[in-house]
Design a protein around this motif. Structure first.
Motif, PDB file in Angstrom:
ATOM      1  N   CYS A  34       0.816  -1.210   0.000  1.00  0.00           N
ATOM      2  CA  CYS A  34       0.000   0.000   0.000  1.00  0.00           C
ATOM      3  C   CYS A  34       0.851   1.262   0.000  1.00  0.00           C
ATOM      4  N   THR A  35       0.249   2.375  -0.481  1.00  0.00           N
ATOM      5  CA  THR A  35       0.950   3.653  -0.541  1.00  0.00           C
ATOM      6  C   THR A  35       0.221   4.767   0.199  1.00  0.00           C
ATOM      7  N   SER A  36      -1.010   4.522   0.671  1.00  0.00           N
ATOM      8  CA  SER A  36      -1.798   5.581   1.288  1.00  0.00           C
ATOM      9  C   SER A  36      -2.705   4.996   2.364  1.00  0.00           C
ATOM     10  N   VAL A  37      -3.252   5.876   3.191  1.00  0.00           N
ATOM     11  CA  VAL A  37      -4.186   5.440   4.230  1.00  0.00           C
ATOM     12  C   VAL A  37      -5.418   4.769   3.621  1.00  0.00           C
ATOM     13  N   PRO A  38      -6.049   5.341   2.568  1.00  0.00           N
ATOM     14  CA  PRO A  38      -7.203   4.646   1.973  1.00  0.00           C
ATOM     15  C   PRO A  38      -6.869   3.244   1.455  1.00  0.00           C
ATOM     16  N   GLU A  39      -5.701   3.088   0.837  1.00  0.00           N
ATOM     17  CA  GLU A  39      -5.304   1.758   0.366  1.00  0.00           C
ATOM     18  C   GLU A  39      -5.092   0.808   1.543  1.00  0.00           C
ATOM     19  N   ALA A  40      -4.488   1.308   2.603  1.00  0.00           N
ATOM     20  CA  ALA A  40      -4.260   0.473   3.789  1.00  0.00           C
ATOM     21  C   ALA A  40      -5.568   0.063   4.428  1.00  0.00           C
ATOM     22  N   GLU A  41      -6.519   0.987   4.478  1.00  0.00           N
ATOM     23  CA  GLU A  41      -7.835   0.648   5.033  1.00  0.00           C
ATOM     24  C   GLU A  41      -8.500  -0.456   4.212  1.00  0.00           C
ATOM     25  N   LYS A  42      -8.477  -0.312   2.902  1.00  0.00           N
ATOM     26  CA  LYS A  42      -9.091  -1.318   2.037  1.00  0.00           C
ATOM     27  C   LYS A  42      -8.432  -2.679   2.223  1.00  0.00           C
ATOM     28  N   ARG A  43      -7.105  -2.685   2.315  1.00  0.00           N
ATOM     29  CA  ARG A  43      -6.383  -3.950   2.473  1.00  0.00           C
ATOM     30  C   ARG A  43      -6.671  -4.590   3.824  1.00  0.00           C
ATOM     31  N   MET A  44      -6.729  -3.768   4.875  1.00  0.00           N
ATOM     32  CA  MET A  44      -6.994  -4.320   6.203  1.00  0.00           C
ATOM     33  C   MET A  44      -8.397  -4.901   6.293  1.00  0.00           C
ATOM     34  N   ARG A  45      -9.355  -4.257   5.646  1.00  0.00           N
ATOM     35  CA  ARG A  45     -10.724  -4.786   5.652  1.00  0.00           C
ATOM     36  C   ARG A  45     -10.812  -6.114   4.898  1.00  0.00           C
ATOM     37  N   ALA A  46      -9.932  -6.299   3.920  1.00  0.00           N
ATOM     38  CA  ALA A  46      -9.966  -7.517   3.111  1.00  0.00           C
ATOM     39  C   ALA A  46      -9.314  -8.698   3.816  1.00  0.00           C
ATOM     40  N   VAL A  47      -8.524  -8.430   4.862  1.00  0.00           N
ATOM     41  CA  VAL A  47      -7.819  -9.485   5.585  1.00  0.00           C
ATOM     42  C   VAL A  47      -8.729 -10.074   6.657  1.00  0.00           C
ATOM     43  N   ARG A  48      -8.728 -11.394   6.776  1.00  0.00           N
ATOM     44  CA  ARG A  48      -9.368 -12.009   7.940  1.00  0.00           C
ATOM     45  C   ARG A  48      -8.408 -11.822   9.115  1.00  0.00           C
ATOM     46  N   ARG A  49      -8.840 -11.073  10.131  1.00  0.00           N
ATOM     47  CA  ARG A  49      -7.954 -10.602  11.181  1.00  0.00           C
ATOM     48  C   ARG A  49      -7.939 -11.561  12.368  1.00  0.00           C
ATOM     49  N   ALA A  50      -6.749 -11.809  12.897  1.00  0.00           N
ATOM     50  CA  ALA A  50      -6.591 -12.806  13.960  1.00  0.00           C
ATOM     51  C   ALA A  50      -6.991 -12.294  15.330  1.00  0.00           C
ATOM     52  N   SER A  51      -6.925 -10.975  15.558  1.00  0.00           N
ATOM     53  CA  SER A  51      -7.234 -10.484  16.896  1.00  0.00           C
ATOM     54  C   SER A  51      -7.553  -9.002  16.848  1.00  0.00           C
TER      55      SER A  51
END
Length: 389
Positions: free
Chosen positions: A242-259
């Motif tokens: 990622c290169t920006s906060v919006p891209e990071a947000e999109k990527r984090m939402r797409a990840v199944r998060r462990a905790s």
């Protein structure tokens, strides 16, 4: 006051077991050396390890240059377990970490296995170091974003205290690692060797982030989803892709998060707190150009205690210090932010202090005996490191 022990906790705890006399007589220093495409050398008194290539190549370089010099520490894992009264559950913690390897991004797992082979350190122990913060929430750390409109230089500033239990001479093992993974963004990680995912870092596009531990959320989310991607590895995905906060947000939402965790994330122009659980990702924006975070969710969707109560809570004295100290500064310099981070320090628990300047790709860092916020910051100009081949 809550504290954090992130993926490098295994190193922290093991450092306690070194003989006191040996530590006092001969402080640890990483050997300056080269291996393959990797190199470890001191810059402004800070140990900097540069690694590059395929996952296997990077893992081998980390294993030889960063892990092999501290291999004796890993032989005392049972003493660590006894020190924390975890003798009975330690095998379960290790087993849980191994179960989570199915969710490791493939490149990260290959890198870890190569580091294990090159260093002679158990694969299980390195896995434990990458999953521990998800399995055992032990809390800590402080961050502060200063938006460009509040910055004296006009560029965003991001301050960070890493608060971990000050075992023995642990502070001697802090390390800056600059990763050049093939086909991905280069990034810098401040932490300890063997941490496949960074608790604090910034990439060549100026995206910077850090992890603060969280113990509770009001959305009823599970503290652990063993089918999710470990938090430190999810953070690495953001830096690599990622290169920006919006891209990071999109990527984090797409990840199944462990905790659950609180991630402070910024780019060259903006920053915010990602309040993350296994169910939700809530963004908390700055107030008056400042975004402060410690170890409580503060969004109305996730906060378990009202913000008014938190302001007067002993557990949030660090948050109050961040807000109060910065509020009266019309324009904040790097030196001002350094003072703010010191006001929010956790005494000898504060083992790493850093300030990121995303617009100039500069990292100011202090390693040493805590509180590191009281120590002079050393500057690393990362542009040349990111561009080097």
């Amino acid at each position: 006051m809550s504290r954090v022990r992130a993926g490098g906790l295994i190193i922290l705890c093991l450092a306690l077991t070194l003989p006191h006399g040996a530590r006092a007589a001969e402080p640890f220093r990483y050997p300056e050396a080269k291996h393959g495409k990797g190199e470890l050398r001191y810059v402004n008194g800070i140990p900097v390890l540069t690694v590059r290539g395929t996952p296997e190549e990077i893992g081998e370089q980390v294993g030889v240059l960063g892990l092999r010099p501290i291999k004796p520490l890993f032989g005392r894992v049972q003493e660590f377990a006894r020190a924390w009264h975890m003798d009975a559950i330690f095998p379960l913690l290790m087993k849980t970490g191994n179960i989570m390897t199915a969710q490791f991004p493939p490149d990260h797992l290959r890198e870890l296995e190569a580091a294990s082979k090159a260093s002679g350190i158990s694969r299980d122990l390195l896995i434990f170091g990458s999953t521990f913060i998800d399995i055992r929430h032990l809390g800590g750390c402080s961050t502060l974003i200063v938006e460009p409109k509040r910055s004296a230089a006009g560029g965003l500033l991001f301050g960070r205290n890493l608060d971990w239990f000050p075992f023995g001479d642990l502070y001697q093992y802090s390390l800056v690692t600059i990763f050049h993974p093939n086909g991905k963004h280069a990034f810098v990680a401040a932490g300890f060797p063997g941490m496949v995912g960074p608790p604090s870092g910034m990439n060549d596009a100026g995206l910077a982030l850090a992890h603060n531990d969280i113990n509770s959320a009001r959305d009823g989310s599970a503290k652990l989803d063993p089918l999710g991607v470990p938090t430190l590895l999810a953070m690495r995905l953001l830096l690599e892709e990622c290169t920006s906060v919006p891209e990071a947000e999109k990527r984090m939402r797409a990840v199944r998060r462990a905790s659950m965790a609180l991630l402070t994330v910024c780019d060259k122009n903006q920053g915010c707190a990602f309040e993350v659980t296994t169910k939700n990702v809530i963004l908390r924006s700055p107030i008056d150009g400042i975004c402060a975070s410690t170890n409580h969710f503060r969004s109305k969707q996730l906060a378990t205690v009202s913000p008014d109560t938190l302001e007067t809570s002993e557990n949030c004295l660090r948050y109050a210090a961040l807000r109060t100290k910065s509020r009266d500064m019309a324009k904040i310099t790097v030196e001002d932010l350094h003072q703010v981070m010191h006001a929010a320090s956790a005494g000898d628990w504060t083992l790493q202090t850093m300030i990121f300047e995303p617009s100039t790709l500069r990292l100011h860092v202090a390693f040493g005996k805590g509180p590191t916020s009281a120590l002079p910051l050393k500057t690393l100009e990362l542009t040349k490191w990111f561009q080097s081949k």
